[in-house]
Every structure is written in structure tokens, then in C-alpha cells.
Enzyme design. Structure first.
Site, PDB file in Angstrom:
ATOM      1  N   HIS A 121       0.870  -1.184   0.000  1.00 30.06           N
ATOM      2  CA  HIS A 121       0.000   0.000   0.000  1.00 30.06           C
ATOM      3  C   HIS A 121       0.902   1.228   0.000  1.00 30.06           C
ATOM      4  O   HIS A 121       2.019   1.192   0.499  1.00 30.06           O
ATOM      5  CB  HIS A 121      -0.871  -0.040   1.262  1.00 30.06           C
ATOM      6  CG  HIS A 121      -1.935   0.994   1.331  1.00 30.06           C
ATOM      7  ND1 HIS A 121      -1.677   2.305   1.663  1.00 30.06           N
ATOM      8  CD2 HIS A 121      -3.279   0.906   1.131  1.00 30.06           C
ATOM      9  CE1 HIS A 121      -2.827   2.981   1.679  1.00 30.06           C
ATOM     10  NE2 HIS A 121      -3.811   2.157   1.354  1.00 30.06           N
ATOM     11  N   ASP A 198       3.085  -4.526   7.968  1.00 28.17           N
ATOM     12  CA  ASP A 198       1.801  -3.820   7.876  1.00 28.17           C
ATOM     13  C   ASP A 198       0.698  -4.863   7.943  1.00 28.17           C
ATOM     14  O   ASP A 198       0.463  -5.602   6.985  1.00 28.17           O
ATOM     15  CB  ASP A 198       1.760  -3.038   6.557  1.00 28.17           C
ATOM     16  CG  ASP A 198       0.402  -2.410   6.283  1.00 28.17           C
ATOM     17  OD1 ASP A 198      -0.534  -2.599   7.090  1.00 28.17           O
ATOM     18  OD2 ASP A 198       0.257  -1.743   5.246  1.00 28.17           O
ATOM     19  N   GLN A 201      -4.468  -5.317   6.587  1.00 30.91           N
ATOM     20  CA  GLN A 201      -5.392  -6.189   5.852  1.00 30.91           C
ATOM     21  C   GLN A 201      -5.435  -7.607   6.416  1.00 30.91           C
ATOM     22  O   GLN A 201      -6.353  -8.367   6.104  1.00 30.91           O
ATOM     23  CB  GLN A 201      -4.987  -6.237   4.375  1.00 30.91           C
ATOM     24  CG  GLN A 201      -5.160  -4.922   3.637  1.00 30.91           C
ATOM     25  CD  GLN A 201      -6.619  -4.513   3.519  1.00 30.91           C
ATOM     26  OE1 GLN A 201      -7.514  -5.335   3.377  1.00 30.91           O
ATOM     27  NE2 GLN A 201      -6.856  -3.210   3.578  1.00 30.91           N
ATOM     28  N   LYS A 224     -10.538  -1.706  10.196  1.00 32.90           N
ATOM     29  CA  LYS A 224     -10.583  -2.931   9.393  1.00 32.90           C
ATOM     30  C   LYS A 224     -11.101  -4.100  10.222  1.00 32.90           C
ATOM     31  O   LYS A 224     -11.365  -5.171   9.687  1.00 32.90           O
ATOM     32  CB  LYS A 224      -9.185  -3.301   8.883  1.00 32.90           C
ATOM     33  CG  LYS A 224      -8.367  -2.172   8.285  1.00 32.90           C
ATOM     34  CD  LYS A 224      -8.775  -1.827   6.885  1.00 32.90           C
ATOM     35  CE  LYS A 224      -7.764  -0.860   6.262  1.00 32.90           C
ATOM     36  NZ  LYS A 224      -8.142  -0.436   4.918  1.00 32.90           N
ATOM     37  N   CYS A 361      -4.687   2.322  -3.802  1.00 29.17           N
ATOM     38  CA  CYS A 361      -3.464   2.830  -3.156  1.00 29.17           C
ATOM     39  C   CYS A 361      -2.332   1.811  -3.269  1.00 29.17           C
ATOM     40  O   CYS A 361      -1.522   1.647  -2.346  1.00 29.17           O
ATOM     41  CB  CYS A 361      -3.714   3.188  -1.694  1.00 29.17           C
ATOM     42  SG  CYS A 361      -4.839   4.575  -1.459  1.00 29.17           S
TER      43      CYS A 361
END
Length: 403
Positions: A121, A198, A201, A224, A361
């Protein structure tokens, strides 16, 4: 087994209509929906104990502080951090990454190397580019393959004793690819590099254990994970968080202040300047409780069932291409030959179906496939096969209208 009707009843927004059609929400990769219990926690804070935290001796401040710090402990336990002060509450994944990149801007020097993956991202690309501009460090990229997986063999070639930092997502937001973070962490540590993952997600689908992973930094966002927007976390190993300088100056992050010198507070307050998103932090803890009550094994089983079903049904549409076929979470990114994804998304919206269109993104991924973007349907445990059937028919209708 998941009682889907009971689960869906927890989410009031799923009862609304869009353009006269029942809402079908397939944009969970951008923001998941919020259960009533989390909404109630936000209302309860502002109704009954709205006050600033850590600073007041009065009852409301004490109650708010207790609830906020209880949420930090819930997050610590969920991610299995060793200490609660290794959990920094932030405005979200983007701020969490920027805290780390800003800190290393004062540590790295010219010629040092950092590595990111091709599946990132923008929020896990741009801060590191900015850091390289400040320090003279060199940014290298792990390439991707046609199926949406990373070329880990190429990662081996990029690693050297000059490598100081490695950054990659746990799960790709654009394709759903699950990256082999365990292998990356192990290999990076062998050359003395630190790793930031990260997890924005991944966390709606997977329950990470940061100690088992031996990851140096792990970041995620509440919105999320059935929580509110504007709050997230930065996990960092104690010794690394102590090594990094503060990200912002102000109230809360100080120990003493004179006009001659300021000393900084210990963890976690060193990185939590100013008044935080108090109700957001509290609601984040409630959202984690909610998802754990369902169970992540149950969530994974349900979402994988939906993913397999949707992939099979959509694949039967002539001219439809799915991007990213490696092992993944419940994301289907697709295009129809000769039709712009934005046009498909616009028609789906008129039929009450929320999907995401564009580059998500993650423009380097789209550049790799030489496409302007995709239609992304990202599924959650509260979605149904009937909703997928409606999506498939709507995509067929869009194709007929736009061909």
C-alpha cells in the site's frame, strides 16, 4: 457453525437500502462495518464519562483512563505482546508507519539499504521514500510474480550486511495475497535487519502472535476490524521503541519541561503526545472482544468458503480476469476485458452493491499488470452466498450494458 442471521443482526447498517436496493457491502478491505456493541461503547463514553485521560483526579477522568488502559491490555493480549507498553495507540496504520520511519530518519545514514515489497500500500512506500530522501539510504524492492506472490528468491539476492530495515504487508490490500512474513523475518534477522509488518489487511482475518513471529514492529487499524476509524496500533519491541526518538512533542509525552531542557516520558506515553482518540481506543478494545467471541478460526472458515464460492461463480463470466491467484484472504480483484473498472463499479452501486474500484493505493501492482485498476470485492464473515449470487448477476448486467 456461524449463525449468519444472528451475526448480521449485530450490524445495523446491513438493513439499509442504497438506490432502493438492499445494501450489499463488499468493500470490507477499505473499512469493515461496525457492530452495535461497538457503536454502543462510543455512545456510552460520550454519554457517561467523557473526560481527558491520565491527567485528572476527578471521577470521570479516572473512569476514562481505566477504560482506555483496559483497551490497551486487550490489544496487547490479542496480539500477544510481552508488555502492554509495547502497544502504542495511534491514529491508524499510516501514522504507525510514519512514527517508525520518522524515528529511523535520525538513525540511518547514507548508503544504508532498506527493502520494501512490490505488493505494498502507498502508506508503506511513501514514508520510506521520504526517509531515504532525508538520510541518503537506498530503497530496494522485492519483485512480485504474475500470480500475485512475492519473489522470495529475489529477496535473498537483495539482502546484505547493508540492509537495515525490511517492510512488507502481511496481506496485500489489492490482491489479498498472504505473504510469507515468517520467512522474511527470519532471513532479515540473519543479516541484522529490523522488520516492520503492515498488518492492516491481515488482522480482520488472522490473529497474529507478535512474539511467535519475532517481528520487530507490527501495525494495524481498528476500522478494518469492526472498530471505529481514526485509531490503530503500533507494536514495537521494547528496546526498539526506547531507541527511537519521539514522533511529536507536546503534552502527555513528557516527564519534565523547563525552558532549558525537556525529558521524555517512558513507554507508551513517549509516542502518544496530546489528547488521543479516547473513545476510539476504548471501542477498539470492544471490537477485538467481539471478533474473538466469534473466533478467528470460525471467521477464517466462513470467509474462505465465501472466497471459493465467489471465485468459482465470477470465473464463469466470459472475459472476466481475476488478479492474484496465490494463497490469499477473502479478496477478489478483477476486470472485464474492454471495460473500465470504474464503469462497472458505478453500475454495481446503482444496484446497491458497494465494491472498490481503482488502484487501491497500490499503484505499482497495477503498473505491473499494465492496467488502470481493478474492481475489488472484499468479503467479510457477515456476507452471504446469496449476496455473491446478486453480485455475479449484477456484473453480468454491467458487462451487457457496457459492451
Amino acid at each position: 457453525m456461524l449463525d449468519i442471521n444472528k451475526i448480521r443482526a449485530d450490524f445495523p447498517i446491513l438493513n439499509r437500502k442504497v438506490h432502493g436496493k438492499p445494501l450489499i457491502y463488499f468493500d470490507n478491505g477499505a473499512t469493515s462495518q461496525t457492530p452495535q456493541i461497538v457503536i454502543d461503547a462510543i455512545v456510552d463514553y460520550y454519554t457517561n464519562y467523557n473526560a481527558n485521560i491520565h491527567r485528572g483526579v476527578h471521577t470521570l477522568s479516572q473512569e476514562a483512563t481505566d477504560k482506555y488502559e483496559q483497551a490497551r491490555i486487550k490489544i496487547q493480549e490479542h496480539f500477544n505482546a510481552k508488555h502492554s507498553y509495547e502497544i502504542i495507540l495511534t491514529a491508524g496504520t499510516t501514522e504507525s508507519i510514519n512514527i517508525v520511519s520518522s524515528g529511523f530518519s535520525s538513525i540511518l545514514k547514507e548508503g544504508d539499504e532498506i527493502i520494501v515489497s512490490a505488493l505494498e500500500h502507498h502508506s508503506n512506500i511513501v514514508p520510506w521514500q521520504m526517509m531515504c530522501e532525508k538520510t541518503g539510504a537506498i530503497l530496494k524492492v522485492i519483485p512480485m510474480d504474475e500470480d500475485g506472490s512475492l519473489r522470495i528468491d529475489m529477496f535473498d539476492e537483495l539482502l546484505s550486511d547493508k540492509t537495515k530495515l525490511v517492510f512488507l504487508n502481511h496481506v496485500s490490500n489489492a490482491l489479498g495475497t498472504i505473504n510469507p512474513i515468517e520467512e522474511v523475518i527470519e532471513k532479515a534477522h540473519k543479516v541484522g535487519a529490523y522488520v516492520l509488518v503492515d498488518g492492516a489487511q491481515a488482522c480482520p482475518h488472522i490473529k497474529p502472535d507478535v512474539q511467535a513471529l519475532d517481528v520487530d514492529f507490527y501495525v494495524a487499524s481498528a476500522h478494518k476490524m469492526c472498530g471505529p476509524t481514526g485509531v490503530g496500533l503500533l507494536y514495537g519491541k521494547k528496546e526498539l521503541l526506547e531507541m527511537l526518538p519521539p514522533y511529536q512533542g507536546g503534552g502527555e509525552m513528557i516527564e519534565t519541561v523547563t525552558f532549558e531542557k525537556t525529558t521524555y516520558a517512558g513507554l507508551p506515553h513517549k509516542f502518544e503526545a496530546g489528547t488521543p482518540n479516547i473513545c476510539g481506543g476504548i471501542a477498539f478494545g470492544v471490537a477485538i472482544d467481539y471478533m474473538n467471541a466469534i473466533g478467528f478460526d470460525t471467521i477464517q472458515q466462513r470467509e474462505n468458503e465465501l472466497l471459493v464460492y465467489a471465485t468459482d461463480k465470477l470465473s464463469q463470466i466470459e472475459g472476466l480476469k481475476i488478479y492474484g491467484t496465490a494463497k490469499k484472504t477473502s479478496v477478489i480483484s478483477f476486470n472485464i476485458e474492454g471495460i473500465h473498472p470504474y464503469d462497472i463499479g458505478s453500475i454495481l452501486d446503482k444496484l446497491g452493491i458497494a465494491v472498490r474500484t481503482g488502484h487501491h493505493c497500490a499503484q505499482p501492482i497495477m503498473d505491473y499488470y499494465k492496467i488502470p485498476g481493478t474492481v475489488r470485492a472484499s468479503l467479510a464473515f457477515y456476507n452471504t452466498k446469496e449476496e455473491i449470487d446478486t453480485l455475479v448477476e449484477a456484473v453480468k448486467k454491467a458487462k451487457m450494458m457496457l459492451s
